[in-house]
Design a protein around this motif. Structure first.
Motif, PDB file in Angstrom:
ATOM      1  N   ARG A 118       0.839  -1.210   0.000  1.00 36.25           N
ATOM      2  CA  ARG A 118       0.000   0.000   0.000  1.00 36.25           C
ATOM      3  C   ARG A 118       0.868   1.252   0.000  1.00 36.25           C
ATOM      4  O   ARG A 118       0.573   2.224  -0.685  1.00 36.25           O
ATOM      5  CB  ARG A 118      -0.936   0.007   1.210  1.00 36.25           C
ATOM      6  N   TYR A 119       1.929   1.237   0.782  1.00 37.77           N
ATOM      7  CA  TYR A 119       2.847   2.371   0.838  1.00 37.77           C
ATOM      8  C   TYR A 119       3.437   2.655  -0.548  1.00 37.77           C
ATOM      9  O   TYR A 119       3.425   3.791  -1.017  1.00 37.77           O
ATOM     10  CB  TYR A 119       3.967   2.085   1.852  1.00 37.77           C
ATOM     11  N   VAL A 120       3.937   1.631  -1.221  1.00 38.92           N
ATOM     12  CA  VAL A 120       4.534   1.799  -2.543  1.00 38.92           C
ATOM     13  C   VAL A 120       3.477   2.240  -3.546  1.00 38.92           C
ATOM     14  O   VAL A 120       3.733   3.099  -4.403  1.00 38.92           O
ATOM     15  CB  VAL A 120       5.252   0.511  -2.997  1.00 38.92           C
ATOM     16  N   SER A 121       2.281   1.707  -3.440  1.00 38.86           N
ATOM     17  CA  SER A 121       1.185   2.127  -4.312  1.00 38.86           C
ATOM     18  C   SER A 121       0.887   3.614  -4.117  1.00 38.86           C
ATOM     19  O   SER A 121       0.657   4.343  -5.086  1.00 38.86           O
ATOM     20  CB  SER A 121      -0.056   1.292  -4.030  1.00 38.86           C
ATOM     21  N   GLN A 174       1.099   6.596  -6.883  1.00 44.18           N
ATOM     22  CA  GLN A 174      -0.007   7.516  -7.165  1.00 44.18           C
ATOM     23  C   GLN A 174       0.446   8.967  -7.064  1.00 44.18           C
ATOM     24  O   GLN A 174       0.099   9.793  -7.908  1.00 44.18           O
ATOM     25  CB  GLN A 174      -1.172   7.267  -6.212  1.00 44.18           C
ATOM     26  N   LEU A 175       1.219   9.282  -6.044  1.00 41.68           N
ATOM     27  CA  LEU A 175       1.739  10.640  -5.895  1.00 41.68           C
ATOM     28  C   LEU A 175       2.635  11.012  -7.068  1.00 41.68           C
ATOM     29  O   LEU A 175       2.579  12.130  -7.579  1.00 41.68           O
ATOM     30  CB  LEU A 175       2.516  10.781  -4.588  1.00 41.68           C
ATOM     31  N   ASN A 176       3.446  10.072  -7.500  1.00 43.36           N
ATOM     32  CA  ASN A 176       4.328  10.339  -8.633  1.00 43.36           C
ATOM     33  C   ASN A 176       3.527  10.579  -9.913  1.00 43.36           C
ATOM     34  O   ASN A 176       3.859  11.466 -10.700  1.00 43.36           O
ATOM     35  CB  ASN A 176       5.321   9.194  -8.821  1.00 43.36           C
ATOM     36  N   ARG A 177       2.464   9.803 -10.093  1.00 42.55           N
ATOM     37  CA  ARG A 177       1.620  10.012 -11.284  1.00 42.55           C
ATOM     38  C   ARG A 177       0.931  11.375 -11.236  1.00 42.55           C
ATOM     39  O   ARG A 177       0.773  12.035 -12.250  1.00 42.55           O
ATOM     40  CB  ARG A 177       0.578   8.905 -11.399  1.00 42.55           C
ATOM     41  N   MET A 178       0.538  11.778 -10.027  1.00 40.25           N
ATOM     42  CA  MET A 178      -0.174  13.050  -9.890  1.00 40.25           C
ATOM     43  C   MET A 178       0.758  14.252  -9.993  1.00 40.25           C
ATOM     44  O   MET A 178       0.417  15.256 -10.612  1.00 40.25           O
ATOM     45  CB  MET A 178      -0.913  13.097  -8.552  1.00 40.25           C
ATOM     46  N   PHE A 179       1.940  14.167  -9.383  1.00 39.63           N
ATOM     47  CA  PHE A 179       2.780  15.344  -9.260  1.00 39.63           C
ATOM     48  C   PHE A 179       4.182  15.197  -9.828  1.00 39.63           C
ATOM     49  O   PHE A 179       4.879  16.193  -9.997  1.00 39.63           O
ATOM     50  CB  PHE A 179       2.913  15.735  -7.778  1.00 39.63           C
ATOM     51  N   GLY A 180       4.611  13.995 -10.117  1.00 38.77           N
ATOM     52  CA  GLY A 180       5.994  13.756 -10.521  1.00 38.77           C
ATOM     53  C   GLY A 180       6.404  14.416 -11.812  1.00 38.77           C
ATOM     54  O   GLY A 180       7.531  14.872 -11.947  1.00 38.77           O
TER      55      GLY A 180
END
Length: 137
Positions: A83-86, A90-96
């Motif tokens: 869950r942590y890696v997921s 998700q954060l990387n997809r949103m803001f990376g």
């Protein structure tokens, strides 16, 4: 960084942006493979001593597994780490992509909002706020 209470695990001591987190994320993104410390060093561009020490600590803390011949791997029973890696993904997809200037080296570095009118920026901001409202409903 705020945490979603229903997914929060106080026993999980990983923090984004650390070598420990980067190694765990790498292993759990590739759960079918085992990696030597040298392969982790090469993949993440970190010093070998750092990789070796961090992998040993992760193994000792039950974050990763290790084969008898020295290959480190994700543990199938650590749903909390998955869950942590997921969440990181998700954060990387949103803001990376906003920080990935090197992805397009022929394109000069620009400041956020440069080249847009105030009206265009306001419209984009309104659209993002609407999207956030929909997610929170």
């Amino acid at each position: 960084m705020p945490v979603l209470i229903e997914d929060h695990d106080p026993e999980l001591t990983l923090r984004p942006g650390t070598t420990k987190s980067d190694i765990v994320a790498y292993l759990y993104r590739n759960p079918e493979w085992g990696y030597s410390p040298q392969e982790i060093t090469d993949a993440l561009d970190i010093p070998r001593g750092t990789a070796t020490t961090t992998l040993k600590r992760l193994f000792d803390d039950d974050y990763v597994g290790k084969t008898d011949d020295g290959y480190y791997h994700a543990l199938s029973d650590r749903e909390d780490i998955r869950r942590y890696v997921s969440s990181l993904d998700q954060l990387n997809r949103m803001f990376g992509h906003h920080r990935d200037v090197d992805a397009n080296p022929e394109q000069p570095e620009t400041r956020i909002g440069e080249g847009f009118t105030d009206e265009e920026l306001d419209a984009e901001l309104t659209e993002l706020e609407d999207d956030m409202d929909e997610l929170n409903e």
